[in-house]
Design an enzyme around this catalytic site. Structure first.
Site, PDB file in Angstrom:
ATOM      1  CE1 TYR A  54      -4.135  -1.503  -0.407  1.00 39.34           C
ATOM      2  CE2 TYR A  54      -3.160  -3.155   1.036  1.00 39.34           C
ATOM      3  CZ  TYR A  54      -4.140  -2.771   0.143  1.00 39.34           C
ATOM      4  OH  TYR A  54      -5.122  -3.656  -0.219  1.00 39.34           O
ATOM      5  CD  GLN A  90     -16.719  -1.120  -7.144  1.00 35.11           C
ATOM      6  OE1 GLN A  90     -16.558  -2.310  -6.918  1.00 35.11           O
ATOM      7  NE2 GLN A  90     -17.104  -0.678  -8.321  1.00 35.11           N
ATOM      8  CG  ASN A  91     -11.481   3.546  -8.290  1.00 32.55           C
ATOM      9  OD1 ASN A  91     -11.718   2.350  -8.348  1.00 32.55           O
ATOM     10  ND2 ASN A  91     -11.562   4.355  -9.336  1.00 32.55           N
ATOM     11  CB  VAL A  92      -8.225   2.968  -2.237  1.00 35.94           C
ATOM     12  CG1 VAL A  92      -9.205   1.934  -1.716  1.00 35.94           C
ATOM     13  CG2 VAL A  92      -7.156   2.302  -3.099  1.00 35.94           C
ATOM     14  CG  ASP A  93      -7.828   6.692  -7.457  1.00 34.26           C
ATOM     15  OD1 ASP A  93      -8.651   7.639  -7.484  1.00 34.26           O
ATOM     16  OD2 ASP A  93      -7.903   5.720  -8.237  1.00 34.26           O
ATOM     17  CG  HIS A 153     -14.013  -1.054  -1.791  1.00 34.91           C
ATOM     18  ND1 HIS A 153     -13.969  -1.550  -3.065  1.00 34.91           N
ATOM     19  CD2 HIS A 153     -15.145  -1.580  -1.236  1.00 34.91           C
ATOM     20  CE1 HIS A 153     -15.015  -2.343  -3.292  1.00 34.91           C
ATOM     21  NE2 HIS A 153     -15.738  -2.368  -2.191  1.00 34.91           N
ATOM     22  N   GLY A 206     -16.218   1.762 -15.515  1.00 39.96           N
ATOM     23  CA  GLY A 206     -14.969   1.074 -15.206  1.00 39.96           C
ATOM     24  C   GLY A 206     -14.998   0.132 -14.023  1.00 39.96           C
ATOM     25  CB  THR A 207     -16.897  -1.241 -11.612  1.00 40.78           C
ATOM     26  OG1 THR A 207     -17.015  -2.366 -10.729  1.00 40.78           O
ATOM     27  CG2 THR A 207     -18.286  -0.731 -11.948  1.00 40.78           C
ATOM     28  CB  SER A 208     -15.277  -6.408 -13.241  1.00 37.46           C
ATOM     29  OG  SER A 208     -14.980  -6.434 -11.858  1.00 37.46           O
TER      30      SER A 208
HETATM   31  P1  OAD Z   1     -11.868  -4.582 -11.837  1.00 35.35           P
HETATM   32  O1  OAD Z   1     -10.409  -4.662 -12.119  1.00 35.35           O
HETATM   33  O2  OAD Z   1     -12.573  -5.807 -11.369  1.00 35.35           O
HETATM   34  O3  OAD Z   1     -12.624  -4.104 -13.142  1.00 35.35           O
HETATM   35  C1  OAD Z   1     -12.129  -3.026 -13.904  1.00 35.35           C
HETATM   36  C2  OAD Z   1     -13.115  -2.678 -14.979  1.00 35.35           C
HETATM   37  O4  OAD Z   1     -12.612  -1.552 -15.674  1.00 35.35           O
HETATM   38  C3  OAD Z   1     -13.340  -3.794 -16.015  1.00 35.35           C
HETATM   39  O5  OAD Z   1     -14.735  -3.926 -16.280  1.00 35.35           O
HETATM   40  C4  OAD Z   1     -12.600  -3.268 -17.244  1.00 35.35           C
HETATM   41  O6  OAD Z   1     -13.196  -3.670 -18.460  1.00 35.35           O
HETATM   42  C5  OAD Z   1     -12.751  -1.777 -17.058  1.00 35.35           C
HETATM   43  N1  OAD Z   1     -11.732  -0.944 -17.739  1.00 35.35           N
HETATM   44  C6  OAD Z   1     -10.464  -1.261 -18.068  1.00 35.35           C
HETATM   45  N2  OAD Z   1      -9.845  -0.213 -18.664  1.00 35.35           N
HETATM   46  C7  OAD Z   1     -10.770   0.799 -18.701  1.00 35.35           C
HETATM   47  C8  OAD Z   1     -10.759   2.149 -19.175  1.00 35.35           C
HETATM   48  N3  OAD Z   1      -9.669   2.673 -19.744  1.00 35.35           N
HETATM   49  N4  OAD Z   1     -11.892   2.892 -19.043  1.00 35.35           N
HETATM   50  C9  OAD Z   1     -13.007   2.355 -18.479  1.00 35.35           C
HETATM   51  N5  OAD Z   1     -13.075   1.093 -18.011  1.00 35.35           N
HETATM   52  C10 OAD Z   1     -11.979   0.326 -18.111  1.00 35.35           C
HETATM   53  O7  OAD Z   1     -12.053  -3.365 -10.820  1.00 35.35           O
HETATM   54  P2  OAD Z   1     -13.279  -3.003  -9.853  1.00 35.35           P
HETATM   55  O8  OAD Z   1     -14.578  -3.440 -10.448  1.00 35.35           O
HETATM   56  O9  OAD Z   1     -13.106  -1.583  -9.474  1.00 35.35           O
HETATM   57  O10 OAD Z   1     -11.394  -3.699  -3.743  1.00 35.35           O
HETATM   58  O11 OAD Z   1     -12.938  -3.902  -8.609  1.00 35.35           O
HETATM   59  C11 OAD Z   1     -13.743  -3.816  -7.454  1.00 35.35           C
HETATM   60  C12 OAD Z   1     -12.924  -4.026  -6.215  1.00 35.35           C
HETATM   61  O12 OAD Z   1     -12.181  -5.226  -6.297  1.00 35.35           O
HETATM   62  C13 OAD Z   1     -11.886  -2.978  -5.967  1.00 35.35           C
HETATM   63  O13 OAD Z   1     -12.384  -1.813  -5.346  1.00 35.35           O
HETATM   64  C14 OAD Z   1     -10.890  -3.660  -5.088  1.00 35.35           C
HETATM   65  C15 OAD Z   1     -10.871  -5.026  -5.726  1.00 35.35           C
HETATM   66  O14 OAD Z   1     -10.582  -6.035  -4.930  1.00 35.35           O
HETATM   67  C16 OAD Z   1     -10.526  -3.502  -2.736  1.00 35.35           C
HETATM   68  O15 OAD Z   1      -9.341  -3.313  -2.862  1.00 35.35           O
HETATM   69  C17 OAD Z   1     -11.157  -3.533  -1.405  1.00 35.35           C
END
Ligand code: OAD
Length: 232
Positions: free
Chosen positions: A53, A86-89, A104, A169-171
């Site tokens: 971190y 969900q981002n920590v930045d 988060h 930008g979240t899966s």
């Molecule tokens: P993920 O890494 O699971 O998903 C990232 C998403 O961003 C995917 O759907 C990609 O297709 C998309 N992506 C990639 N490049 C992109 C771009 N240039 N513009 C837009 N979208 C793009 O990340 P999160 O869904 O945020 O938790 O993950 C959720 C949580 O899982 C995080 O907050 C973290 C992790 O474990 C903790 O650390 C507590």
């Protein structure tokens, strides 16, 4: 003013140089996520987790908001906007967004290992031996896997008040953030910006912008502002 609730994930910060979580074989910056983002991982190797971190904090400090973050700030000129991230930045804050809820935790905060409520502002490295005000070891204020997500209650309450919802930008693979859309009113439009459509079931009308945040979010914002102007 109409109210927009935006749910963001790692993808919105990808073009600022911060790695997503599920981008490369389930590894996060070369580590198994459970090794660096779980209480078990921390108990097993606290030094590794703190160092991990410390690196993320240093990396985030050098990163700059990209056109996706900046377009969401621009939305505030025409809508009441709440960002649930969900981002920590802190790139949404640094882009100027005024209402940001971190589900988060945040890299710029720390807390006692003993008490999750002792959150303090802390923008430096954390080392073994650094103490929280209660005398216990300091740890990053990050919600790790298996830990409660207290901010979800406020986030769900906000989502229930949305006139428009945006997902960027979240899966949508992580619980409970991925349940938030269930709280949206059924008649409101949902817009999703992501180069890879997340799996997402909804009774709401959903519009996809299948592209990166830096181009998709400005396009969506322009569309929403144009729509509002037409309604007036
Ligand atoms: P993920 O890494 O699971 O998903 C990232 C998403 O961003 C995917 O759907 C990609 O297709 C998309 N992506 C990639 N490049 C992109 C771009 N240039 N513009 C837009 N979208 C793009 O990340 P999160 O869904 O945020 O938790 O993950 C959720 C949580 O899982 C995080 O907050 C973290 C992790 O474990 C903790 O650390 C507590």
């Amino acid at each position: 003013m109409k109210r927009i609730i935006v749910l963001t994930g790692a993808g919105i910060s990808a073009e600022s140089g911060l790695g997503t979580f599920r981008g490369s074989d389930g590894l996060w910056e070369g580590h198994d996520v459970m090794e660096v983002a779980s209480p078990e991982g921390f108990a097993k190797n606290p030094e590794l987790v703190l160092q991990f971190y410390n690196e993320r904090r240093a990396q985030a400090r050098l990163a700059q908001p990209n056109p996706g973050h900046l377009a969401l700030k621009q939305l505030e000129e025409h809508f009441e906007v709440f960002i649930v991230t969900q981002n920590v930045d802190d790139l949404h804050e640094r882009a100027g967004s005024s209402q940001v809820l971190h589900l988060h935790g945040q890299l710029t905060q720390a807390r006692s290992v003993r008490d999750e409520h002792t959150i303090i502002e802390w923008d430096e490295d954390i080392h073994l031996g650094d103490k929280a005000p209660d005398g216990a070891q300091l740890r990053p204020h990050i919600v790790w896997f298996g830990e409660a997500v207290p901010m979800i209650v406020e986030a769900a309450r906000l989502m229930a008040t949305a006139d428009i919802a945006i997902i960027v930008g979240t899966s949508l693979l992580v619980y409970p953030a991925n349940t938030l859309m269930d709280f949206a009113k059924t008649n409101i439009p949902i817009y999703v910006v992501d180069p890879h459509k997340p799996q997402f079931l909804s009774v709401n009308p959903v519009t996809f912008y299948e592209e990166k945040g830096s181009t998709g979010v400005p396009k969506l914002v322009e569309h929403l502002i144009d729509t509002i102007s037409e309604e007036i």
